[in-house]
Design an enzyme around this catalytic site. Structure first.
Site, PDB file in Angstrom:
ATOM      1  N   ARG A  94      16.660  33.166   3.210  1.00 15.15           N
ATOM      2  CA  ARG A  94      15.328  33.757   3.064  1.00 15.15           C
ATOM      3  C   ARG A  94      14.236  32.735   3.288  1.00 15.15           C
ATOM      4  O   ARG A  94      14.374  31.560   2.966  1.00 15.15           O
ATOM      5  CB  ARG A  94      15.185  34.333   1.659  1.00 15.15           C
ATOM      6  CG  ARG A  94      13.827  34.963   1.399  1.00 15.15           C
ATOM      7  CD  ARG A  94      13.752  35.567   0.026  1.00 15.15           C
ATOM      8  NE  ARG A  94      12.904  34.756  -0.827  1.00 15.15           N
ATOM      9  CZ  ARG A  94      12.427  35.157  -1.985  1.00 15.15           C
ATOM     10  NH1 ARG A  94      12.737  36.352  -2.455  1.00 15.15           N
ATOM     11  NH2 ARG A  94      11.669  34.373  -2.699  1.00 15.15           N
ATOM     12  N   CYS A 150       9.959  32.786   2.391  1.00 14.04           N
ATOM     13  CA  CYS A 150       8.919  33.555   1.711  1.00 14.04           C
ATOM     14  C   CYS A 150       7.639  32.741   1.766  1.00 14.04           C
ATOM     15  O   CYS A 150       7.618  31.588   1.310  1.00 14.04           O
ATOM     16  CB  CYS A 150       9.306  33.848   0.264  1.00 14.04           C
ATOM     17  SG  CYS A 150       8.135  34.937  -0.580  1.00 14.04           S
TER      18      CYS A 150
END
Length: 124
Positions: free
Chosen positions: A102, A104
Site C-alpha cells: 500500500r 497512502c
C-alpha cells in the site's frame, strides 16, 4: 489482450477512463471515491462514512471479476487530510485483512471535494 471492466455495482467513470482493465491475470481498477453507483452523488460527510462507500465500490469492482479483497495485491490511497489517517485505517483494516502492499498520501484536492480515494490492483 485487454478486457475492460464494466459493472453497475460501482460508479460509472466520470471522465475519459474505464472502471478498470484486466490483463495477464491482474485487474487494475480505477480509483474509487465515495459516489453512489445508483445516483452518482457523494455518500457521507465524514471520513468513516466516505471510506465505507469507497470499500463498497471496490467490492463491486472485485465482484465483477469474481475476486475478493483477499486477492488485492496493491492499493494506493489518497486522503484530502492526513489527519484522517487513523480513522481511514480503521475502516480500511476491516476490508483489507490480507495486508496488500500500500501507498497512502495526502493530496491537495480530490474529485467532487471528497475526503478519500482508493485504487486497487488485484490478481484475478
Amino acid at each position: 489482450m485487454l478486457k475492460y471492466v464494466e459493472t453497475k455495482e460501482a460508479p460509472a467513470a466520470i471522465g475519459p477512463y474505464s472502471q478498470g482493465v484486466v490483463v495477464n491475470g491482474f485487474a487494475f481498477f480505477s480509483g474509487q471515491v465515495p459516489l453512489s453507483p445508483q445516483t452518482g452523488e457523494v455518500v457521507g460527510t465524514t471520513i468513516e462514512e466516505q471510506a465505507e462507500q469507497v470499500m463498497k465500490n471496490i467490492k463491486g469492482l472485485l465482484d465483477s471479476q469474481n475476486a475478493a479483497f483477499a486477492d488485492v495485491v496493491k492499493t494506493t490511497c489518497f486522503l484530502a487530510d492526513i489527519a484522517d489517517f487513523a480513522a481511514f485505517n480503521a475502516v480500511y483494516a476491516k476490508y483489507f485483512t490480507g495486508n496488500p502492499a500500500r501507498s497512502c498520501v495526502a493530496v491537495k484536492d480530490l474529485p467532487k471535494g471528497v475526503l478519500c480515494e482508493v485504487e486497487v490492483i488485484a490478481a484475478v
